[in-house]
Design a protein around this motif. Structure first.
Motif, PDB file in Angstrom:
ATOM      1  N   SER A  25      35.501  42.552  35.453  1.00 18.59           N
ATOM      2  CA  SER A  25      34.260  41.856  35.778  1.00 18.59           C
ATOM      3  C   SER A  25      34.035  40.579  34.977  1.00 18.59           C
ATOM      4  O   SER A  25      33.184  39.777  35.332  1.00 18.59           O
ATOM      5  N   MET A  26      34.821  40.374  33.920  1.00 23.77           N
ATOM      6  CA  MET A  26      34.641  39.169  33.100  1.00 23.77           C
ATOM      7  C   MET A  26      35.799  38.177  33.229  1.00 23.77           C
ATOM      8  O   MET A  26      35.843  37.179  32.529  1.00 23.77           O
ATOM      9  N   VAL A  27      36.738  38.429  34.129  1.00 19.85           N
ATOM     10  CA  VAL A  27      37.861  37.509  34.368  1.00 19.85           C
ATOM     11  C   VAL A  27      37.302  36.183  34.864  1.00 19.85           C
ATOM     12  O   VAL A  27      36.376  36.177  35.676  1.00 19.85           O
ATOM     13  N   PRO A  28      37.774  35.045  34.415  1.00 16.19           N
ATOM     14  CA  PRO A  28      38.890  34.807  33.519  1.00 16.19           C
ATOM     15  C   PRO A  28      38.502  34.693  32.043  1.00 16.19           C
ATOM     16  O   PRO A  28      39.365  34.436  31.212  1.00 16.19           O
ATOM     17  N   LEU A  29      37.226  34.875  31.709  1.00 14.79           N
ATOM     18  CA  LEU A  29      36.820  34.749  30.305  1.00 14.79           C
ATOM     19  C   LEU A  29      37.451  35.837  29.438  1.00 14.79           C
ATOM     20  O   LEU A  29      37.899  35.575  28.332  1.00 14.79           O
ATOM     21  N   ILE A  30      37.440  37.069  29.949  1.00 11.49           N
ATOM     22  CA  ILE A  30      38.079  38.202  29.283  1.00 11.49           C
ATOM     23  C   ILE A  30      38.799  38.997  30.356  1.00 11.49           C
ATOM     24  O   ILE A  30      38.185  39.417  31.337  1.00 11.49           O
ATOM     25  N   ARG A  31      40.093  39.189  30.161  1.00 12.25           N
ATOM     26  CA  ARG A  31      40.883  40.007  31.076  1.00 12.25           C
ATOM     27  C   ARG A  31      40.960  41.434  30.545  1.00 12.25           C
ATOM     28  O   ARG A  31      40.803  41.666  29.350  1.00 12.25           O
ATOM     29  N   SER A  32      41.198  42.376  31.422  1.00  9.57           N
ATOM     30  CA  SER A  32      41.296  43.768  31.024  1.00  9.57           C
ATOM     31  C   SER A  32      42.324  43.949  29.922  1.00  9.57           C
ATOM     32  O   SER A  32      43.442  43.429  29.998  1.00  9.57           O
ATOM     33  N   ARG A  33      41.924  44.653  28.859  1.00  9.37           N
ATOM     34  CA  ARG A  33      42.755  44.990  27.701  1.00  9.37           C
ATOM     35  C   ARG A  33      43.028  43.822  26.760  1.00  9.37           C
ATOM     36  O   ARG A  33      43.811  43.967  25.831  1.00  9.37           O
ATOM     37  N   GLN A  34      42.394  42.665  26.964  1.00  8.47           N
ATOM     38  CA  GLN A  34      42.506  41.599  25.969  1.00  8.47           C
ATOM     39  C   GLN A  34      41.721  42.010  24.739  1.00  8.47           C
ATOM     40  O   GLN A  34      40.669  42.664  24.838  1.00  8.47           O
ATOM     41  N   GLU A  35      42.217  41.607  23.581  1.00  6.11           N
ATOM     42  CA  GLU A  35      41.543  41.937  22.333  1.00  6.11           C
ATOM     43  C   GLU A  35      40.325  41.043  22.150  1.00  6.11           C
ATOM     44  O   GLU A  35      40.435  39.818  22.238  1.00  6.11           O
TER      45      GLU A  35
END
Length: 115
Positions: A25-35
């Motif tokens: 839901s936050m792509v591209p700011l935060i991708r799944s499993r990004q730290e």
């Protein structure tokens, strides 16, 4: 207690935490499993566009501040795909995302609560 609740409790206690949330839901700011690194937030300093860890209607989200209502001491939380999660009181805003994969987020200076 799920991961997000555990992280919210730690941040509310004054800790800076690093974890890997899941979801798109936050792509591209935060991708799944990004730290991500989240620090305790000075809720009175957050602005539209900040990524925060907040509880809305019983669920903890790492989502965007989409509106700020300072007169009523609340913020609106939304994902990066246009879905509004709702309004929540500033006392339920636990942390601000200060880095994604070690890269500092812009405009976070002065928004971290000193513990």
């Amino acid at each position: 207690m799920g991961l997000m609740d555990a992280m919210a409790a730690r941040v509310a206690a004054g800790e800076r935490v690093t974890f890997r949330p899941t979801g798109s839901s936050m792509v591209p700011l935060i991708r799944s499993r990004q730290e991500v690194t989240v620090a305790p937030a000075d809720a009175s300093a957050v602005e539209t566009g900040d990524i925060v860890l907040a509880r809305v209607g019983g669920t903890v989200y790492l989502h965007l501040v989409s509106a700020v209502d300072r007169a009523r001491h609340r913020v609106q939380i939304s994902n990066n795909r246009g879905r509004v999660n709702g309004w929540t009181g500033m006392e339920r805003l636990f942390g601000i995302c200060v880095a994604v994969d070690g890269v500092p987020r812009p405009r976070t200076g002065g928004k971290v609560r000193s513990t």
